[in-house]
Each structure stands twice: as C-alpha cells, then as structure tokens.
Design a protein around this motif. Structure first.
Motif, PDB file in Angstrom:
ATOM      1  N   PHE A 406      26.566 -33.732  10.024  1.00  0.00           N
ATOM      2  CA  PHE A 406      25.946 -32.491   9.596  1.00  0.00           C
ATOM      3  C   PHE A 406      24.448 -32.642   9.812  1.00  0.00           C
ATOM      4  O   PHE A 406      23.822 -33.532   9.232  1.00  0.00           O
ATOM      5  N   ARG A 419      22.428 -23.276   9.421  1.00  0.00           N
ATOM      6  CA  ARG A 419      23.707 -22.948   8.804  1.00  0.00           C
ATOM      7  C   ARG A 419      24.420 -24.239   8.453  1.00  0.00           C
ATOM      8  O   ARG A 419      24.215 -25.270   9.086  1.00  0.00           O
ATOM      9  N   GLY A 420      25.265 -24.175   7.439  1.00  0.00           N
ATOM     10  CA  GLY A 420      26.019 -25.360   7.090  1.00  0.00           C
ATOM     11  C   GLY A 420      26.901 -25.146   5.890  1.00  0.00           C
ATOM     12  O   GLY A 420      26.850 -24.113   5.221  1.00  0.00           O
ATOM     13  N   VAL A 421      27.737 -26.151   5.614  1.00  0.00           N
ATOM     14  CA  VAL A 421      28.614 -26.108   4.454  1.00  0.00           C
ATOM     15  C   VAL A 421      27.808 -26.486   3.221  1.00  0.00           C
ATOM     16  O   VAL A 421      26.711 -27.034   3.302  1.00  0.00           O
ATOM     17  N   ARG A 430      32.528 -24.157  -1.351  1.00  0.00           N
ATOM     18  CA  ARG A 430      32.448 -25.073  -0.215  1.00  0.00           C
ATOM     19  C   ARG A 430      33.203 -24.492   0.968  1.00  0.00           C
ATOM     20  O   ARG A 430      33.983 -23.572   0.852  1.00  0.00           O
ATOM     21  N   ALA A 432      32.379 -22.710   3.436  1.00  0.00           N
ATOM     22  CA  ALA A 432      31.831 -21.561   4.150  1.00  0.00           C
ATOM     23  C   ALA A 432      30.610 -21.986   4.961  1.00  0.00           C
ATOM     24  O   ALA A 432      29.893 -22.914   4.595  1.00  0.00           O
ATOM     25  N   ASN A 433      30.377 -21.311   6.056  1.00  0.00           N
ATOM     26  CA  ASN A 433      29.249 -21.615   6.923  1.00  0.00           C
ATOM     27  C   ASN A 433      28.066 -20.756   6.490  1.00  0.00           C
ATOM     28  O   ASN A 433      27.818 -19.685   7.025  1.00  0.00           O
ATOM     29  N   HIS A 434      27.329 -21.207   5.495  1.00  0.00           N
ATOM     30  CA  HIS A 434      26.297 -20.410   4.861  1.00  0.00           C
ATOM     31  C   HIS A 434      24.953 -20.526   5.575  1.00  0.00           C
ATOM     32  O   HIS A 434      24.603 -21.574   6.112  1.00  0.00           O
ATOM     33  N   ARG A 435      24.204 -19.427   5.534  1.00  0.00           N
ATOM     34  CA  ARG A 435      22.835 -19.436   6.019  1.00  0.00           C
ATOM     35  C   ARG A 435      21.984 -20.288   5.099  1.00  0.00           C
ATOM     36  O   ARG A 435      22.110 -20.227   3.877  1.00  0.00           O
ATOM     37  N   TYR A 454      20.231 -22.055   0.006  1.00  0.00           N
ATOM     38  CA  TYR A 454      21.382 -21.349   0.545  1.00  0.00           C
ATOM     39  C   TYR A 454      21.111 -19.864   0.323  1.00  0.00           C
ATOM     40  O   TYR A 454      21.302 -19.336  -0.770  1.00  0.00           O
TER      41      TYR A 454
END
Length: 495
Positions: A406, A419-421, A430, A432-435, A454
């Motif tokens: 990551f 973006r990331g978890v 957890r 989701a690929n959040h901004r 986030y």
C-alpha cells in the motif's frame, strides 16, 4: 497535489440538478451573521467539513473546508436513519405495509416459537420512534451473531418494557426497518429509494453498507454529497412536494417530524426535545436528521430554512449552539443589500481550509532513513513492513502485508491526493477504496508526523514515526471515535 480550483469545481454536468443559488441578503439573511457563525465554530475548535444554508428554496451560502470538496460524498452515519424512515413512509403509502403491523409477522421463519408479550406487541411504528421496549441498543447482539443473521438476533433480544413507553436509541431497530422494507418490496433499501425519492430530487450518487446477509444497514452506512443532504431537507420543508410533484405524503412528513415519544427534559439539550420517526426534534421549533461526529440535516419550518452540514467533531451540541446563537436571529425578511459584507463572506467561504500541520519542514535524518525497510512486529493491522522514501516535495510511505503493498504519497506541508483502504481497527468501514489527503511534517529531528485524512468520512489519523537508530516506533491516533482514539502502536527494526 490538490488543486484548489479543482476542489472548488462542482462536477455536475446537468445544471438543472443543482439547487438554485442566491445571495444571503436576497433571502433575508445578513452575510455578517453567517461570517460570525463560521468564526464561532473556528474559535470553538469545531471541525466542519461542509456547510450549505438554504432559505426560501435557494442556496444562500455554501462552503467546503479543503481538502473536502463539493463533489465528494460523505459518510452520514445515523443521518441515514431519516432516509430509511422515508422509505417506510413510501412503502406504507403503496400499501406494502402498515405502521401497525407486528414486527414478528414479517419474519415467521426466524421468530421465537413462543415470543414474549412485549415482542408480540412490537409494531413497525415502535421501530420508527425508537420505542421498541429494549433496555439498550440491540446492535451488540446483532453484530456478534455468528451466523450473520441480524434479524434472528434482533428477535432473540429480550424486550423488557412495553413497546411505545420507553425511548432507547437503537440502531438495530432501524436495521429491522430496512429488513422489513426489503422483505415486502423484494429490493434493497437504496434500490427502493432510487426511483421513488433520489431520482426525483436529482440525487445520482449514493452507496449504502450492508449486513453479512446483504441487507442494507439502515441505521447508518449511507454516503451522499452535502447538496443531496440539503435537497432531502428541502423536500421535508416543502412537506413532501418537489418541483410540483408529491414525493411523500404530507401526513407522513407531519407525523415523522413530530414528537412521537418523550426522550428527556433538559431544555438546553437538543437531544431531549422529543423523537419522531427517525428524526430528532430540536429547540426553536426545528427538527433534524443527524449522524455521529456532526452530520446534520436541520429543518426550520418557521424560518423556511434548511441547513446541511458534514463534520468531524465530538461536540455536536456545540455545532447547533452556534446556529442558534448566530444564524437563527439573522433569519429575517427585511435585510438591506450589503455588497461589501457579501463580498467578505464570499472570500471567507472560498478560502475555507483545514491546513496540514507544519512544524519542521525537514530533518537531517531524512537521508539516513530514506528507502530503509523496517520489518514490523506482529500487529492487529497485519502490516509486515514499512519504508519511507523522501523526495523534494513529498514522502512516499510504503506499507506491506500478505496481500501486497500500500503506497501513500504525503505532501511536504501540503495535502497530496490519493486513494486507499482504511486501517484495520479504525472506527470506519474497511475494504472500500476511499479518497485520501495526506501530508507530513517533522515534530522534531527524529519524529516524523503524518496526517492522513479520509475525506469521504469524518476521520483523520495522525501517525508519529519515531526513528531511533535501527528501531522504529509508530504511535497512531484518530480524531473522533466511538472508543479510545488511541490506536495500537507499531514497532519495527531496520532490515
């Protein structure tokens, strides 16, 4: 890097989907009062992410604190409940159910063989008013159900009081409304709302979390933009009518937003003014939907006003107090145009930002630790290794686990987009690929401080990485949480 012009752009191609815009003075609000409200929130240390004020059906003022932006959806938490309530109102109007239907009648296959008198007496309206008769929120037993059957778990929880006689805030009750809606309609909650409520309002985004069995959670989990929240409030202010078309019955709007059950006697507390059908009564003749950490849809019928807010604060009463103190007295009908005040407010709204922490821009240690790989001790996040590569304007943090890497890019004293978890163990969804918006600074010559926002949620995480020779210790803290904000620390050694 974040571009301010990009953040301020509202990415809507069909302009007719937007609410009409105007100036505060044109709808009887002093620009100076809105500016005073913004200042009061700032002075109180309240973190707002967005604000939209509607009067007489028009947006009089709006603002987003960068890196939050108009086009981004935001976690609503329990503000989701008011949308679930609306779905029940629609289903009742279609004859799919009645508010006087027994809850157990919808689920005979999992209901207890010999239900208690109180469970048998529980009706749909008791779920709506948070008067199920339970002594506490049922979400504990639901979320711990090993088979993932939350409906069965709810019906197994003892009902200690006669339904309708005792208020207990109960997200499990709202989940049951979602389960009932899906049972009688054959579609999930969001899919049911889409053609009946969201599409007519021009709400094109929206996602909703689900339980292990695929039923939308109802009591939380909906994500919408601030403008969509405002549209929802305006629909209720207009007693269920939108652009000349009736969406919700007037009887439903009146009943849902009226006091249905007593929930306290503190005259200074906006959480003890009575509860409707998944709507809170407020002081000053208002009502609202709200969610944890400051997600609000506030409707003031007597002032023909709607206020939509997203936030990341534990002091939700403080947010409302600012509105009652500064904005409410300014909602009049006789306001003289004040171009200078309006221009000053526009400048203030256009420059709203949550600045990244800036302590020491750099450290001599950067060249020593840059690119070094630190193997981490076993931890609940399941991260196995960490490295930081320093560049001129950013730091690239790489975290490893069994699934891969990551990569997080952090701006040097400014926000960098990504973006990331979400971190395991943190108080949010957890997977989701959040901004995200990330930045770094140095607290001292050995301590790297990383802020990770986030920006579709109320949350940000601060990580302090302490480098001591070949040793690394990382302390982490989240800004708002349902539990201790301190997250477990990480320990590692340079390999």
């Amino acid at each position: 890097m974040f571009n301010r012009k990009h953040l301020e752009a509202i990415l809507i191609t069909r302009t007719e989907l937007r609410l009409p815009r105007t100036t505060p003075e044109a709808v009887g609000i002093r620009s100076t009062a809105i500016a005073a409200l913004l200042d009061a929130w700032k002075e109180s240390g309240l973190e707002l992410h967005s604000m939209m004020i509607l009067r007489h059906g028009q947006v009089a003022a709006e603002g987003w604190w960068a890196p939050y932006a108009p086009e981004l959806s935001h976690m609503l938490f329990s503000l989701s409940k008011s949308f679930t309530s609306s779905a029940i109102g629609l289903a009742a109007a279609e004859g799919l159910l009645s508010l006087d239907d027994a809850v157990i009648s919808f689920f005979p296959e999992v209901a207890p063989e010999e239900p208690s008198a109180n469970l048998s007496a529980m009706r749909v309206r008791h779920l709506l008013m948070m008067g199920t008769g339970h002594e506490e929120d049922t979400m504990g037993p639901l979320s711990s159900a090993e088979d993932g059957d939350w409906v069965r778990a709810f019906l197994q929880v003892p009902v200690g009081r006669e339904p309708g006689t005792h208020f207990v805030y109960n997200s499990g009750a709202t989940y049951m409304l979602s389960a009932i809606l899906q049972k009688v309609s054959g579609v999930k909650l969001l899919d049911y709302l889409r053609p009946r409520l969201l599409d007519p309002l021009g709400i094109t985004e929206g996602t909703w979390e689900s339980c292990p069995r695929g039923i939308h959670t109802g009591g939380w989990g909906l994500m919408l933009t601030t403008e969509s929240i405002a549209k929802f409030g305006q629909l209720y202010l207009q007693r269920g009518v939108w652009e000349g078309k009736r969406i919700l019955s007037e009887e439903w709007v009146n009943e849902a937003t009226s006091k249905q059950i007593h929930n306290g006697d503190d005259e200074a507390n906006d959480w003890t003014q009575g509860y409707g059908y998944q709507f809170w009564r407020c002081r000053n003749g208002a009502y609202r939907g709200d969610g944890a950490f400051g997600q609000f849809c506030i409707v003031l019928p007597e002032k023909d006003t709607v206020i939509a807010l997203t936030s990341g604060t534990n002091d939700m009463q403080g947010v409302l107090n600012g509105i009652w103190t500064h904005l409410l007295p300014a909602l009049t009908e006789d306001v003289t145009a004040d171009p200078a005040a309006h221009e000053a407010l526009s400048d203030k709204l256009g420059s709203l930002t949550l600045e990244p922490p800036v302590l020491d821009a750099a450290s001599p240690l950067e060249s020593e630790v840059s690119g070094s790989r630190y193997v981490l001790d076993e931890n609940q996040f399941q991260w196995t290794a960490l490295s930081v590569q320093f560049e001129s304007q950013e730091a690239v943090v790489t975290l490893e686990n069994c699934e891969g890497e990551f990569v997080l890019r952090c701006g040097r004293g400014e926000w960098a987009e990504g973006r990331g978890v979400l971190l395991q163990g943190a108080p949010f969804q957890r997977g989701a690929n959040h901004r995200m918006a990330s930045s770094f600074t140095w607290r001292d010559s050995e301590t790297l401080s990383i802020t990770l926002r986030y920006i579709e949620t109320p949350f940000y995480v601060t990580s302090e990485l302490k480098f001591n020779g070949d040793e690394l210790t990382a302390q982490q803290q989240v800004n708002v949480a349902f539990f201790s904000p301190e997250l477990p620390s990480l320990h590692g050694r340079r390999s």
